[in-house]
Write an enzyme that holds these catalytic residues in place. Structure first.
Site, short mmCIF file in Angstrom:
data_model
loop_
_atom_site.label_atom_id
_atom_site.label_comp_id
_atom_site.label_asym_id
_atom_site.label_seq_id
_atom_site.Cartn_x
_atom_site.Cartn_y
_atom_site.Cartn_z
N THR A 147 0.86 -1.19 0.00
CA THR A 147 0.00 0.00 0.00
C THR A 147 0.89 1.23 0.00
O THR A 147 1.66 1.45 0.95
CB THR A 147 -0.91 -0.01 1.24
OG1 THR A 147 -1.67 -1.22 1.23
CG2 THR A 147 -1.84 1.19 1.24
N GLU A 199 -3.70 -4.45 -2.71
CA GLU A 199 -4.24 -5.68 -2.14
C GLU A 199 -5.32 -5.34 -1.12
O GLU A 199 -5.18 -4.41 -0.35
CB GLU A 199 -3.09 -6.46 -1.45
CG GLU A 199 -3.53 -7.74 -0.80
CD GLU A 199 -4.26 -8.66 -1.78
OE1 GLU A 199 -3.70 -8.99 -2.84
OE2 GLU A 199 -5.42 -9.03 -1.48
N ARG A 231 -8.12 -9.61 3.82
CA ARG A 231 -8.26 -9.37 5.26
C ARG A 231 -7.50 -10.45 6.00
O ARG A 231 -7.63 -11.64 5.68
CB ARG A 231 -9.74 -9.45 5.67
CG ARG A 231 -10.63 -8.41 5.03
CD ARG A 231 -12.07 -8.83 5.08
NE ARG A 231 -12.29 -10.08 4.36
CZ ARG A 231 -13.43 -10.77 4.35
NH1 ARG A 231 -14.46 -10.35 5.04
NH2 ARG A 231 -13.54 -11.89 3.66
N CYS A 286 -3.14 -2.05 9.03
CA CYS A 286 -3.53 -1.26 7.85
C CYS A 286 -4.36 -0.02 8.16
O CYS A 286 -3.97 1.09 7.78
CB CYS A 286 -4.29 -2.15 6.87
SG CYS A 286 -3.24 -3.41 6.12
N LYS A 314 -2.60 3.20 9.84
CA LYS A 314 -1.55 3.85 9.04
C LYS A 314 -2.10 4.37 7.71
O LYS A 314 -1.67 5.42 7.23
CB LYS A 314 -0.35 2.91 8.82
CG LYS A 314 -0.51 1.89 7.72
CD LYS A 314 0.78 1.14 7.46
CE LYS A 314 0.58 -0.01 6.48
NZ LYS A 314 0.23 0.36 5.13
N ARG A 324 0.13 -5.85 15.47
CA ARG A 324 0.54 -4.50 15.05
C ARG A 324 -0.63 -3.54 15.23
O ARG A 324 -1.72 -3.79 14.74
CB ARG A 324 1.02 -4.51 13.59
CG ARG A 324 2.32 -5.22 13.40
CD ARG A 324 2.73 -5.27 11.93
NE ARG A 324 1.89 -6.16 11.15
CZ ARG A 324 2.06 -6.38 9.84
NH1 ARG A 324 3.01 -5.76 9.18
NH2 ARG A 324 1.27 -7.21 9.20
P1 NAD Z 1 4.86 -7.84 6.62
O1 NAD Z 1 5.74 -7.00 7.44
O2 NAD Z 1 4.06 -8.94 7.24
O3 NAD Z 1 5.70 -8.52 5.45
C1 NAD Z 1 6.72 -7.89 4.73
C2 NAD Z 1 7.83 -8.90 4.53
O4 NAD Z 1 8.75 -8.38 3.57
C3 NAD Z 1 8.64 -9.16 5.80
O5 NAD Z 1 8.64 -10.54 6.07
C4 NAD Z 1 10.04 -8.64 5.45
O6 NAD Z 1 11.07 -9.38 6.06
C5 NAD Z 1 10.05 -8.79 3.95
N1 NAD Z 1 10.99 -7.92 3.24
C6 NAD Z 1 11.14 -6.57 3.37
N2 NAD Z 1 12.07 -6.11 2.51
C7 NAD Z 1 12.50 -7.19 1.80
C8 NAD Z 1 13.47 -7.36 0.76
N3 NAD Z 1 14.15 -6.32 0.27
N4 NAD Z 1 13.69 -8.60 0.29
C9 NAD Z 1 13.00 -9.66 0.78
N5 NAD Z 1 12.07 -9.57 1.76
C10 NAD Z 1 11.83 -8.34 2.25
O7 NAD Z 1 3.88 -6.82 5.86
P2 NAD Z 1 2.42 -7.12 5.29
O8 NAD Z 1 1.42 -7.05 6.40
O9 NAD Z 1 2.44 -8.31 4.42
O10 NAD Z 1 2.18 -5.81 4.40
C11 NAD Z 1 2.87 -5.62 3.18
C12 NAD Z 1 2.20 -4.48 2.43
O11 NAD Z 1 0.85 -4.86 2.08
C13 NAD Z 1 2.07 -3.19 3.23
O12 NAD Z 1 2.21 -2.10 2.37
C14 NAD Z 1 0.64 -3.25 3.75
O13 NAD Z 1 0.11 -1.98 4.01
C15 NAD Z 1 -0.08 -3.90 2.59
N6 NAD Z 1 -1.31 -4.61 2.94
C16 NAD Z 1 -1.35 -5.35 4.08
C17 NAD Z 1 -2.50 -6.06 4.39
C18 NAD Z 1 -2.58 -6.87 5.66
O14 NAD Z 1 -3.68 -7.30 6.01
N7 NAD Z 1 -1.48 -7.12 6.36
C19 NAD Z 1 -3.62 -6.01 3.54
C20 NAD Z 1 -3.52 -5.26 2.36
C21 NAD Z 1 -2.37 -4.56 2.08
#
Ligand code: NAD
Length: 443
Positions: free
Chosen positions: A134, A159, A162, A268, A271, A336
Site C-alpha cells: 500500500t 491488495e 483481510r 492497515c 496507518k 501490530r
Molecule cells: P509484513 O511486514 O508482514 O511482510 C513484509 C515482509 O517483507 C517481511 O517478512 C520482510 O522481512 C520482507 N521484506 C522486506 N524487505 C524485503 C526485501 N528487500 N527482500 C525480501 N524480503 C523483504 O507486511 P504485510 O502485512 O504483508 O504488508 C505488506 C504491504 O501490504 C504493506 O504495504 C501493507 O500496508 C499492505 N497490505 C497489508 C495487508 C494486511 O492485512 N497485512 C492487507 C492489504 C495490504
C-alpha cells in the site's frame, strides 16, 4: 481509462517473483502458484525463510499451509533469501514489503525503495514491477525512477485481503485493481489473476493508489461511526445491536464492518487513514471528515479504558485486571497497532497488574519477551488469566471466549465483573451467574 470486465478464466503460466513473505506476500505467492504461475518468493528474514523451507507457516492464517504446500508439491512455488535471486528471470516482480507509518503520518517507503534498488539491475528486459504494497499516490513513478530503466514498467495493484481470511480473499477477491501509465503492462498484470474470475478494473496508477487508501479510510470511518453511535446508544438507553441490525438490512449500508469494539486497529487501517490524511494535507485539501474519524477512534480507546476503571471502582491502580485477547482481531496472530494491546498497555500505565490471554500468544521469559508484551503477565488460558482479577476485559472477538464456564470463571475471580468490549457475551446469561456486566452500546 476505466475498464470493468468479467474475466476469461484461462491462465497462461508466467514467471513471477514476489518480494516479502508477510501477511500479503505469502498468500499472494501461494495464490499465483495455485493458478499455475511459476513463483519464486523472496524473504530476507532468516526465521521466516527457514520456517517456509521447513513447511511451517511464519504467520497464523487458515488454509495457508495447505495452499503453500500444494504450490511447492506442484513445483510452482519455491523460496529464496534475496529479492535479487527471486527477481532474476521473472516476467513480473510483486513488491509486498511493509510500508509502515512514518513520523509525520505519511507512509514510510524505505522498504519499497530498497527492494526496487536491489532488483533494478537484475530485472529481465521488459519485466513488469508491481506495487502490491500500500503506497501513496505517485509511488509508481517513484519506483520507476528508482529502477531507472526505460524497458521496465511499474504497475499499481493494491491488495484488499483481510487477515484471518487471507487465503479465501486471495483466491476469491471482490475485484482486481491495476493501474499504470502503460495499459499493456496493466492488462498483463490483470491477466495473472484471471483464474479468480473477479472483476478487473484497469485505470491509471494514481487512481489505483487512491482506491486502496479510499477503501481503508472508508472502512475506518464506518467503524468510527458505529463506535460513536454505540456511545450515543448508551446515553439514550438504546441497544446498539438492534440499531445496527436495523441499519444493516438496508442494502445500501450492509452488515460488514458494523460491529462496535474497542476501536479500529491492525497493520492497515490506522496507518492508511493517516497516510490519506497526510496526502490530503499535502494537496491542500481539508479532509476534516477523515480527521474526525481518527479522533473518534482515539476517544473509543479511552472510553474502553474508562469502562474498565469504572468496573474496578474508579481506578485500576494496584488492581489485577484480566484481558482476553491481544491481537487486533480474531483468527490472526497480528498485534501490530492492536487496540486490544493498546488498552492492555494503558491499564498497565495506570497501575494495574494485567494478566492476559490470547490464543496466539505463548508465555516466554527474559530476553525472549517481545517488546510489545513487556509488563503483561501472559497466561495459558482464559481461566488462569482471570484468577484473582477484579475484572475481565474482553478485547478481541475470539470465538472461544463465548463458550466458557461462567460459573467457574466467577469462582476464580476476586470480583465477578466483565467489560465486554466486543459485545461477545449474552448479558442475561452473564448477569444470571452474578457478574456485573458492561458492554459497548448496550444496557
Ligand atoms: P509484513 O511486514 O508482514 O511482510 C513484509 C515482509 O517483507 C517481511 O517478512 C520482510 O522481512 C520482507 N521484506 C522486506 N524487505 C524485503 C526485501 N528487500 N527482500 C525480501 N524480503 C523483504 O507486511 P504485510 O502485512 O504483508 O504488508 C505488506 C504491504 O501490504 C504493506 O504495504 C501493507 O500496508 C499492505 N497490505 C497489508 C495487508 C494486511 O492485512 N497485512 C492487507 C492489504 C495490504
Amino acid at each position: 481509462m476505466t475498464n470493468i470486465a468479467s474475466r476469461d478464466r484461462r491462465v497462461a503460466p508466467r514467471a513471477v517473483a514476489v518480494i516479502g513473505a508477510g501477511y500479503v506476500g505469502l498468500p499472494t505467492a501461494a495464490t499465483l502458484a495455485h493458478f499455475g504461475h511459476r513463483v519464486v518468493l523472496a524473504e530476507r528474514d532468516p526465521g521466516r525463510l527457514e520456517a517456509l523451507r521447513a513447511g511451517r507457516m511464519p504467520i497464523v492464517e487458515a488454509g495457508l499451509a495447505e495452499l503453500v504446500a500444494d504450490g511447492v508439491v506442484a513445483g510452482n512455488l519455491r523460496f529464496e533469501g534475496s529479492a535479487v535471486d527471486a527477481a532474476r528471470g521473472a516476467e513480473f516482480v510483486f513488491l509486498c514489503v511493509a510500508t509502515p507509518q512514518g513520523d509525520d503520518g505519511s507512509a514510510d517507503l524505505s522498504y519499497v525503495e530498497q527492494a526496487a534498488k536491489e532488483i533494478g539491475p537484475q530485472l529481465a528486459r521488459g519485466a513488469v514491477v508491481v506495487n502490491k504494497s500500500t503506497v501513496p499516490v505517485g509511488s509508481a513513478t517513484l519506483v520507476e525512477q528508482v529502477i531507472g530503466r526505460p524497458d521496465i514498467s511499474v504497475v499499481s495493484n493494491p491488495e484488499f485481503l483481510r487477515e484471518g481470511s487471507a487465503v479465501s480473499d486471495s483466491l476469491h477477491p471482490d475485484r482486481i485493481i491495476v493501474g499504470a501509465d502503460d495499459p499493456k503492462a496493466a492488462a498483463d498484470v490483470g491477466a495473472l489473476f484471471s483464474g479468480t474470475g473477479a472483476p478487473l478494473i484497469v485505470t491509471d496508477a494514481t487512481t489505483s493508489e487512491t482506491i486502496k487508501y479510499a477503501s481503508n479510510a472508508f472502512l475506518a470511518t464506518k467503524l468510527s461511526f458505529v463506535n460513536a453511535l454505540a456511545g450515543l446508544c448508551e446515553e439514550v438507553g438504546a441497544d446498539v445491536r438492534d440499531v445496527l441490525l436495523g441499519l444493516g438490512y438496508d442494502k445500501r449500508i450492509g452488515f460488514e464492518f458494523l460491529q462496535p469494539g474497542p476501536g479500529w486497529g491492525g497493520s492497515c487501517l490506522p496507518k492508511d487513514t493517516r497516510a490519506l490524511l497526510h496526502i490530503a494535507q499535502k494537496a491542500g485539501y481539508d479532509f476534516s471528515l477523515l480527521a474526525g474519524a481518527i479522533a473518534s477512534n482515539e476517544q473509543q480507546l479511552a472510553r474502553v479504558v474508562a469502562k474498565v476503571e469504572t468496573a474496578c471502582g474508579g481506578s485500576v491502580q494496584g488492581v489485577t485486571v484480566s484481558v482476553w485477547g491481544l491481537t487486533f482481531k480474531a483468527n490472526t496472530d497480528d498485534r501490530r497497532d492492536s487496540p486490544a494491546l493498546e488498552v492492555a498497555r494503558r491499564l498497565v500505565t495506570l497501575g494495574a497488574t494485567v494478566r492476559a490471554f490470547d490464543p496466539t500468544v505463548a508465555a516466554v521469559e527474559g530476553d525472549a519477551v517481545p517488546a510489545d508484551l513487556a509488563g503483561l503477565d501472559i497466561c495459558s488460558d482464559p481461566y488462569e488469566a482471570a484468577t484473582g482479577a477484579a475484572a475481565v476485559a474482553v478485547l478481541t472477538e475470539w470465538d472461544e471466549f463465548r463458550w466458557l464456564d461462567l460459573a467457574r470463571l466467577a469462582r476464580l475471580m476476586a470480583t465477578p465483573r466483565i467489560v465486554d468490549a466486543r459485545n461477545l457475551l449474552d448479558p442475561a446469561a452473564v448477569r444470571r451467574i452474578g457478574f456485573e456486566y458492561d458492554a459497548i452500546g448496550r444496557q
